[in-house]
Design an enzyme around this catalytic site. Structure first.
Site: not given
Ligand code: C5P
Length: 224
Positions: A29-32, A95
């Protein structure tokens, strides 16, 4: 309550990260944070729009006055956006992960004792913004808006992205480490459309949301 210039308009907003499984307990995943998407959804709702908020698992994911459609993966996000159509406008703040693991394991990956690391094969995710932008007239929302998060050459990348994605407006911001934009309360938007580029200057994500909602209201008031 203020004026409600977006009364009767349906707007889809995507927000947050997507979560792509590796096995039943692990993901990429990502930090959005979902902060900008949530602010935009609330600004639109407060101007009277019917907002369908398609969100990945994010810290900020419950805008007031909106229909909330939670998803995890990019493929689920695409299906949720398709199901939410038709719409007058669509804003792609999410994102989205560019790739997903081709074949997530059915059971938790185990160390095999040899010390060897697993190898993961990836496949490209659907580009939701590009596919909605390229829908045939009649199915395409009147206004399709993308975001770009870059770490350099902001205007060049953003101008190329606007053309490649086929959207009407693009809001670009520099998310380089040190700017504090990713996850933070403030940002600086370069606004691009078919006619030019406008630097909105440093301001809060809430202020960006208000400015964008006003601009959308003006677009529809212009008879579009
Ligand atoms: O290509 P890039 O990820 O930089 O493009 C950003 C824009 O495209 C954002 O508006 C994002 O929400 C959207 N996007 C999308 N589906 C993808 C990748 C990006 O809707 N698979």
């Amino acid at each position: 309550p203020g004026p409600r210039p977006l009364e009767g308009k349906t707007v889809i907003v995507t927000s947050g990260p997507t979560r792509e499984p590796i096995d039943p307990v692990r993901y990429i995943s990502n930090a959005s944070s979902g902060r900008q998407g949530t602010a935009i959804a609330e600004a639109l709702a407060s101007q009277g729009a019917i907002v369908k908020f398609v969100t990945g698992p994010a810290e900020y994911s419950k805008p007031k006055g909106c229909e909330i459609i939670p998803v995890e993966t990019a493929v689920e996000m695409e299906a949720a956006v398709t199901a939410a159509l038709p719409a007058d406008a669509a804003i792609f703040t999410a994102a989205v992960a560019d790739w997903r693991v081709a074949e997530p394991a059915d059971a938790k990956l185990k160390k095999d004792g040899s010390g060897a690391a697993p190898e993961l094969d990836f496949v490209a995710n659907p580009d939701i913004l590009a596919s909605v932008s390229h829908l045939p007239a009649g199915e395409r929302p009147n206004l399709v808006i993308g975001f770009a998060a870059e770490t350099g050459n902001l205007e060049t990348h953003a101008r190329n992205k606007l053309a490649r994605k086929g959207c009407d407006w693009l809001l670009a911001n520099d998310v380089s480490p040190g700017t504090g934009v990713f996850g933070g309360a403030d940002t600086r938007i370069l606004f691009l459309d078919g006619t030019g580029t406008d630097d909105w200057g440093p301001q809060s994500k809430a202020a960006v949301a208000e400015k964008l909602a006003d601009r959308i209201a003006k677009h529809f008031a212009g008879g579009n």
